[in-house]
Design a protein around this motif. Structure first.
Motif, PDB file in Angstrom:
ATOM      1  N   MET A  58       0.855  -1.191   0.000  1.00  0.00           N
ATOM      2  CA  MET A  58       0.000   0.000   0.000  1.00  0.00           C
ATOM      3  C   MET A  58       0.890   1.239   0.000  1.00  0.00           C
ATOM      4  O   MET A  58       1.849   1.331   0.766  1.00  0.00           O
ATOM      5  N   THR A  59       0.608   2.232  -0.847  1.00  0.00           N
ATOM      6  CA  THR A  59       1.394   3.457  -0.978  1.00  0.00           C
ATOM      7  C   THR A  59       0.951   4.489   0.051  1.00  0.00           C
ATOM      8  O   THR A  59      -0.109   4.361   0.684  1.00  0.00           O
ATOM      9  N   GLU A  60       1.791   5.527   0.190  1.00  0.00           N
ATOM     10  CA  GLU A  60       1.447   6.604   1.121  1.00  0.00           C
ATOM     11  C   GLU A  60       0.200   7.357   0.639  1.00  0.00           C
ATOM     12  O   GLU A  60      -0.647   7.753   1.443  1.00  0.00           O
ATOM     13  N   LEU A  61       0.107   7.536  -0.701  1.00  0.00           N
ATOM     14  CA  LEU A  61      -1.079   8.190  -1.237  1.00  0.00           C
ATOM     15  C   LEU A  61      -2.330   7.375  -0.938  1.00  0.00           C
ATOM     16  O   LEU A  61      -3.365   7.914  -0.538  1.00  0.00           O
ATOM     17  N   GLY A  62      -2.245   6.050  -1.105  1.00  0.00           N
ATOM     18  CA  GLY A  62      -3.390   5.200  -0.817  1.00  0.00           C
ATOM     19  C   GLY A  62      -3.793   5.274   0.643  1.00  0.00           C
ATOM     20  O   GLY A  62      -4.987   5.307   0.982  1.00  0.00           O
ATOM     21  N   ASN A  63      -2.775   5.285   1.563  1.00  0.00           N
ATOM     22  CA  ASN A  63      -3.080   5.388   2.997  1.00  0.00           C
ATOM     23  C   ASN A  63      -3.785   6.697   3.322  1.00  0.00           C
ATOM     24  O   ASN A  63      -4.749   6.734   4.093  1.00  0.00           O
ATOM     25  N   ARG A  64      -3.264   7.802   2.720  1.00  0.00           N
ATOM     26  CA  ARG A  64      -3.865   9.106   3.007  1.00  0.00           C
ATOM     27  C   ARG A  64      -5.321   9.163   2.532  1.00  0.00           C
ATOM     28  O   ARG A  64      -6.213   9.654   3.232  1.00  0.00           O
ATOM     29  N   LEU A  65      -5.565   8.655   1.326  1.00  0.00           N
ATOM     30  CA  LEU A  65      -6.932   8.682   0.807  1.00  0.00           C
ATOM     31  C   LEU A  65      -7.858   7.796   1.637  1.00  0.00           C
ATOM     32  O   LEU A  65      -9.005   8.160   1.917  1.00  0.00           O
TER      33      LEU A  65
ATOM     34  N   GLU B  14      -2.421  19.268  -5.188  1.00  0.00           N
ATOM     35  CA  GLU B  14      -1.448  19.107  -4.090  1.00  0.00           C
ATOM     36  C   GLU B  14      -1.033  17.650  -3.941  1.00  0.00           C
ATOM     37  O   GLU B  14       0.144  17.328  -3.717  1.00  0.00           O
ATOM     38  N   LEU B  15      -1.995  16.737  -4.092  1.00  0.00           N
ATOM     39  CA  LEU B  15      -1.686  15.313  -3.993  1.00  0.00           C
ATOM     40  C   LEU B  15      -0.778  14.884  -5.140  1.00  0.00           C
ATOM     41  O   LEU B  15       0.167  14.102  -4.943  1.00  0.00           O
ATOM     42  N   PHE B  16      -1.047  15.371  -6.372  1.00  0.00           N
ATOM     43  CA  PHE B  16      -0.187  15.020  -7.510  1.00  0.00           C
ATOM     44  C   PHE B  16       1.250  15.493  -7.295  1.00  0.00           C
ATOM     45  O   PHE B  16       2.208  14.803  -7.657  1.00  0.00           O
ATOM     46  N   GLU B  17       1.373  16.701  -6.695  1.00  0.00           N
ATOM     47  CA  GLU B  17       2.722  17.240  -6.473  1.00  0.00           C
ATOM     48  C   GLU B  17       3.430  16.507  -5.359  1.00  0.00           C
ATOM     49  O   GLU B  17       4.635  16.210  -5.441  1.00  0.00           O
ATOM     50  N   THR B  18       2.698  16.186  -4.283  1.00  0.00           N
ATOM     51  CA  THR B  18       3.332  15.541  -3.116  1.00  0.00           C
ATOM     52  C   THR B  18       3.711  14.095  -3.427  1.00  0.00           C
ATOM     53  O   THR B  18       4.780  13.613  -3.035  1.00  0.00           O
ATOM     54  N   TYR B  19       2.830  13.377  -4.156  1.00  0.00           N
ATOM     55  CA  TYR B  19       3.059  11.948  -4.380  1.00  0.00           C
ATOM     56  C   TYR B  19       3.290  11.671  -5.871  1.00  0.00           C
ATOM     57  O   TYR B  19       2.844  10.658  -6.412  1.00  0.00           O
ATOM     58  N   LYS B  20       4.003  12.606  -6.556  1.00  0.00           N
ATOM     59  CA  LYS B  20       4.232  12.421  -7.993  1.00  0.00           C
ATOM     60  C   LYS B  20       5.108  11.222  -8.292  1.00  0.00           C
ATOM     61  O   LYS B  20       5.044  10.650  -9.374  1.00  0.00           O
ATOM     62  N   SER B  21       5.906  10.809  -7.302  1.00  0.00           N
ATOM     63  CA  SER B  21       6.747   9.622  -7.532  1.00  0.00           C
ATOM     64  C   SER B  21       5.924   8.335  -7.535  1.00  0.00           C
ATOM     65  O   SER B  21       6.349   7.325  -8.096  1.00  0.00           O
ATOM     66  N   GLU B  22       4.733   8.372  -6.895  1.00  0.00           N
ATOM     67  CA  GLU B  22       3.898   7.180  -6.826  1.00  0.00           C
ATOM     68  C   GLU B  22       2.852   7.144  -7.959  1.00  0.00           C
ATOM     69  O   GLU B  22       2.319   6.081  -8.291  1.00  0.00           O
ATOM     70  N   ILE B  23       2.559   8.306  -8.548  1.00  0.00           N
ATOM     71  CA  ILE B  23       1.512   8.380  -9.566  1.00  0.00           C
ATOM     72  C   ILE B  23       2.161   8.304 -10.926  1.00  0.00           C
ATOM     73  O   ILE B  23       3.070   9.091 -11.244  1.00  0.00           O
ATOM     74  N   PRO B  24       1.746   7.390 -11.808  1.00  0.00           N
ATOM     75  CA  PRO B  24       2.346   7.276 -13.144  1.00  0.00           C
ATOM     76  C   PRO B  24       1.996   8.490 -13.992  1.00  0.00           C
ATOM     77  O   PRO B  24       0.909   9.063 -13.874  1.00  0.00           O
ATOM     78  N   ALA B  25       2.959   8.902 -14.847  1.00  0.00           N
ATOM     79  CA  ALA B  25       2.736  10.027 -15.756  1.00  0.00           C
ATOM     80  C   ALA B  25       1.837   9.590 -16.901  1.00  0.00           C
ATOM     81  O   ALA B  25       1.830   8.424 -17.289  1.00  0.00           O
ATOM     82  N   SER B  26       1.105  10.539 -17.468  1.00  0.00           N
ATOM     83  CA  SER B  26       0.171  10.218 -18.545  1.00  0.00           C
ATOM     84  C   SER B  26       0.763  10.456 -19.920  1.00  0.00           C
ATOM     85  O   SER B  26       0.125  10.212 -20.929  1.00  0.00           O
ATOM     86  N   TYR B  27       2.017  10.955 -20.033  1.00  0.00           N
ATOM     87  CA  TYR B  27       2.620  11.281 -21.332  1.00  0.00           C
ATOM     88  C   TYR B  27       2.773  10.046 -22.181  1.00  0.00           C
ATOM     89  O   TYR B  27       2.568  10.069 -23.392  1.00  0.00           O
ATOM     90  N   SER B  28       3.151   8.926 -21.555  1.00  0.00           N
ATOM     91  CA  SER B  28       3.367   7.705 -22.313  1.00  0.00           C
ATOM     92  C   SER B  28       2.087   7.199 -22.954  1.00  0.00           C
ATOM     93  O   SER B  28       2.115   6.495 -23.955  1.00  0.00           O
ATOM     94  N   ASP B  29       0.935   7.580 -22.381  1.00  0.00           N
ATOM     95  CA  ASP B  29      -0.353   7.174 -22.974  1.00  0.00           C
ATOM     96  C   ASP B  29      -0.775   8.116 -24.085  1.00  0.00           C
ATOM     97  O   ASP B  29      -1.386   7.709 -25.049  1.00  0.00           O
ATOM     98  N   GLU B  30      -0.403   9.400 -23.949  1.00  0.00           N
ATOM     99  CA  GLU B  30      -0.825  10.369 -24.940  1.00  0.00           C
ATOM    100  C   GLU B  30      -0.112  10.178 -26.267  1.00  0.00           C
ATOM    101  O   GLU B  30      -0.681  10.356 -27.329  1.00  0.00           O
ATOM    102  N   LEU B  31       1.184   9.756 -26.225  1.00  0.00           N
ATOM    103  CA  LEU B  31       1.941   9.570 -27.459  1.00  0.00           C
ATOM    104  C   LEU B  31       1.343   8.483 -28.345  1.00  0.00           C
ATOM    105  O   LEU B  31       1.134   8.711 -29.539  1.00  0.00           O
ATOM    106  N   PRO B  32       1.022   7.286 -27.823  1.00  0.00           N
ATOM    107  CA  PRO B  32       0.381   6.287 -28.674  1.00  0.00           C
ATOM    108  C   PRO B  32      -0.954   6.754 -29.236  1.00  0.00           C
ATOM    109  O   PRO B  32      -1.319   6.433 -30.359  1.00  0.00           O
ATOM    110  N   GLN B  33      -1.690   7.582 -28.436  1.00  0.00           N
ATOM    111  CA  GLN B  33      -2.965   8.071 -28.946  1.00  0.00           C
ATOM    112  C   GLN B  33      -2.772   8.981 -30.136  1.00  0.00           C
ATOM    113  O   GLN B  33      -3.513   8.923 -31.119  1.00  0.00           O
TER     114      GLN B  33
END
Length: 303
Positions: free
Chosen positions: A1-8, A67-86
């Motif tokens: 379980m990640t820190e972001l998951g615990n907080r939520l 704020e959550l995206f900035e604090t736990y950006k290391s745990e949240i996957p980036a969306s750029y890799s999905d946008e390029l194939p699209q």
């Protein structure tokens, strides 16, 4: 379980919400909410949906998603890799559409020529069919004009004369019969009996009964009445109490007598009938509760 998951999860429990409640609020499937809290994003449709679901989760709990995206950006996957194939798929799709359009433009002239040919054929068919129908109608009318009915005037004249003779013959044979006068035999009406008041004095009343074949007295009580019936010589025919619900009627045949004396103890509850004709009290029952009534009977003379 990640820190972001615990907080939520802690924020959800602090508000007293279950995963089912959160699913109703965000319209996100429960299994995706569990994946967010456990940090398991492999079940998500893509990284873009991971970020979108986390944002909806945070907003439902009144948390700042940026704020959550900035604090736990290391745990949240980036969306750029999905946008390029699209973007690549959009370019490929555009090329396919362009190629398909060029094929359509090649086929289009042939389709237009086919439609033109079919239209000309339809017009020719309609023209010939219309002319053929007109010719057939004209020929039918000509045939009908050639056929004429020839009436035999002599035959019609002979029939009319024959009918006139028959009518004249019927009038001569019919004779009016004289109307018979209807004779009606007058029906002699049987005189009705006469029951009339002779005199009254106090509670005493005297009546006269005439034009009657019999002298029958009937007394009916609608409550409780004491009744006495005697002849003019004092002979008693009835003495007793008549009561509704018990013995309420008394009938005496006095045809052999010339006078009857009837005493009623409570006239308001008693009705007197002489030969089925109701006797009207000469003195109102409300004035005299007890009444002595004498009826003088004059027998009808037999003819």
């Amino acid at each position: 379980m990640t820190e972001l998951g615990n907080r939520l999860k802690e924020a959800r429990l602090a508000k007293g919400l279950s995963l089912d409640d959160l699913q109703s609020m965000t319209k996100i499937q429960k299994r995706y909410l569990v994946g967010i809290e456990e940090g398991n994003y492999s079940a998500m449709p893509g990284n873009f949906y991971v970020r979108a679901f986390i944002k909806q989760y945070a907003e439902a709990l009144h948390l700042n998603p940026e704020e959550l995206f900035e604090t736990y950006k290391s745990e949240i996957p980036a969306s750029y890799s999905d946008e390029l194939p699209q973007q690549l798929s959009r370019v490929t799709t555009h090329k396919k559409i362009s190629q398909g359009n060029s094929k359509i433009f090649d086929v289009l002239p042939k389709v237009l020529i086919g439609v033109f040919v079919i239209g000309i054929a339809s017009l020719l068919y309609y023209f010939f069919a219309t002319n053929a129908g007109t010719d057939s109608n004209q020929s039918t009318n000509k045939d009908n004009e050639q056929v004429k009915l020839v009436k035999n005037e002599k035959l019609e004249k002979a029939q009319a004369e024959e009918k006139a003779k028959e009518d004249k013959k019927k009038k001569e044979t019919v004779k009016e019969e004289p109307k018979k006068e209807e004779t009606t035999t007058p029906v002699e009406e049987t005189p009705k009996q006469v029951l009339s008041v002779v005199q009254t004095s106090g509670r005493n009343s005297t009546y006269s009964l005439s034009d009657a074949d019999k002298f029958v007295v009937k007394i009916v009580s609608r409550g409780v009445s004491w009744v006495s019936i005697k002849n003019g010589k004092g002979k008693s025919f009835y003495s007793g109490t008549l009561q509704a619900g018990g013995v309420d009627t008394q009938t005496i045949d006095l045809s052999a007598e010339t006078e009857a004396v009837i005493i009623v103890g409570k006239t308001v509850d008693a009705d007197i009938y002489v030969n089925d004709q109701k006797l009207e009290y000469a003195v109102a029952p409300t004035e005299k509760v007890r009444q002595d009534i004498t009826i003088q009977y004059v027998p009808k003379v037999q003819q």
